[in-house]
Design a protein around this motif. Structure first.
Motif, PDB file in Angstrom:
ATOM      1  N   SER A  50       2.778   0.279  -4.899  1.00  0.00           N
ATOM      2  CA  SER A  50       2.214  -0.838  -5.651  1.00  0.00           C
ATOM      3  C   SER A  50       3.223  -1.962  -5.802  1.00  0.00           C
ATOM      4  O   SER A  50       2.929  -3.125  -5.503  1.00  0.00           O
ATOM      5  CB  SER A  50       1.757  -0.361  -7.032  1.00  0.00           C
ATOM      6  OG  SER A  50       1.320  -1.450  -7.824  1.00  0.00           O
ATOM      7  N   ALA A  51       4.436  -1.623  -6.239  1.00  0.00           N
ATOM      8  CA  ALA A  51       5.455  -2.651  -6.446  1.00  0.00           C
ATOM      9  C   ALA A  51       5.823  -3.364  -5.150  1.00  0.00           C
ATOM     10  O   ALA A  51       6.246  -4.521  -5.174  1.00  0.00           O
ATOM     11  CB  ALA A  51       6.703  -2.022  -7.067  1.00  0.00           C
ATOM     12  N   SER A  52       5.634  -2.681  -4.008  1.00  0.00           N
ATOM     13  CA  SER A  52       5.957  -3.279  -2.711  1.00  0.00           C
ATOM     14  C   SER A  52       4.895  -4.252  -2.233  1.00  0.00           C
ATOM     15  O   SER A  52       5.125  -4.984  -1.275  1.00  0.00           O
ATOM     16  CB  SER A  52       6.147  -2.175  -1.657  1.00  0.00           C
ATOM     17  OG  SER A  52       7.235  -1.357  -1.996  1.00  0.00           O
ATOM     18  N   GLY A  53       3.714  -4.224  -2.868  1.00  0.00           N
ATOM     19  CA  GLY A  53       2.692  -5.198  -2.514  1.00  0.00           C
ATOM     20  C   GLY A  53       1.599  -4.696  -1.605  1.00  0.00           C
ATOM     21  O   GLY A  53       0.883  -5.505  -0.991  1.00  0.00           O
ATOM     22  N   VAL A  54       1.406  -3.363  -1.490  1.00  0.00           N
ATOM     23  CA  VAL A  54       0.265  -2.840  -0.737  1.00  0.00           C
ATOM     24  C   VAL A  54      -1.015  -3.380  -1.385  1.00  0.00           C
ATOM     25  O   VAL A  54      -1.181  -3.326  -2.604  1.00  0.00           O
ATOM     26  CB  VAL A  54       0.273  -1.299  -0.737  1.00  0.00           C
ATOM     27  CG1 VAL A  54      -1.031  -0.743  -0.182  1.00  0.00           C
ATOM     28  CG2 VAL A  54       1.459  -0.795   0.082  1.00  0.00           C
TER      29      VAL A  54
END
Length: 270
Positions: A50-54
């Protein structure tokens, strides 16, 4: 432009990494990933995907949060105890990255549900650490031609691997069933669970997942990584497809719960 100006600012640090840039961040934005299990392994996997932007994360878990989960499931807080994992994970993840769509799925993975659960997702991450669930997902991914990544943590030992994934030569990597003799070598049925080994394994998995989603060559497809955290030793195994196993799996399709040894739990009353 897929990313908004606010998203470009939000992700400016990963975008600045050589080889990533806006185009790779947009690949992550376009990705649709189903994560099965929001527990000890699923917690760090979900947090960093989530934090990576998926772009879209499906969170499939029918369980509730317990006090003894907290040492290895840091996505939750003490006030979340007795609440549904999938719903609370979606809420906590949104609070860190509102640009990802988080969909809680309060459904057990079983033969009757797995086909519908796979619809719309590009990749399945199985964090259930449960052999019958691995087998259901494996067979469904073969039937529906979906790649999946899974792993397990047992005390100081862990493994993670990529199954049914496209290979550079146009073939498909080994299935989970092809690799059962190897995965069984890493299974340790001694009691106990260490939070740090779950977190470390989840981080290893996320690095490989991100590389796969960004089309970085030489990743997890067709490989099983095993690690002994106690002695800090890592092994990389090249997985070989077993034509007979794959043919039998394709012919049999998705089996019954009894054949998987899967205990069916009552549907969640939400």
């Amino acid at each position: 432009m897929i990313l908004s100006e606010k998203e470009i600012l939000h992700f400016k640090n990963p975008i600045a990494v050589p080889g990533i840039g806006v185009s790779m961040q947009e690949k992550l934005k376009e990705a649709r990933v189903l994560v099965v299990g929001a527990g000890g392994l699923g917690s760090p996997v979900l947090q960093y995907l989530s934090a990576s932007g998926v772009g879209v994360l499906g969170i499939a878990d029918y369980g509730v949060i317990n006090d003894d989960d907290m040492h290895r499931q840091p996505v939750y807080q003490m006030q979340d105890i007795r609440k549904h994992k999938a719903k609370m994970a979606a809420s906590r993840l949104w609070a860190v990255n509102p640009y990802t769509k988080h969909y809680p799925i309060l459904v057990q993975v079983k033969p009757e549900t797995i086909g519908l659960m796979l619809v719309g997702f590009d990749l399945v991450i199985d964090c259930s650490q449960h052999l019958p669930t691995h087998l259901v997902i494996n067979d469904a991914c073969i039937v529906h031609n979906k790649p999946f990544i899974t792993g397990e943590v047992h005390n100081w030992m862990a493994w993670w691997a990529g199954f049914n994934m496209p290979m550079p030569d146009g073939t498909t990597s080994a299935s989970y069933r092809c690799s059962l003799p190897l995965t069984e070598e890493y299974r340790n049925f001694d009691a106990g669970a260490i939070g740090a080994t779950h977190g470390a394994t989840g981080m290893h998995m996320v690095c490989e997942i991100l590389k796969y989603l960004m089309d970085v060559p030489g990743g997890i497809a067709g490989k099983l990584y095993g690690i002994d955290y106690l002695h800090n030793q890592t092994q990389v195994h090249e997985l070989q497809p077993d034509a007979e196993v794959l043919a039998n799996t394709c012919a049999a399709g998705i089996l019954t719960a009894d054949e998987y040894g899967l205990e069916i739990v009552p549907d969640v009353e939400d």
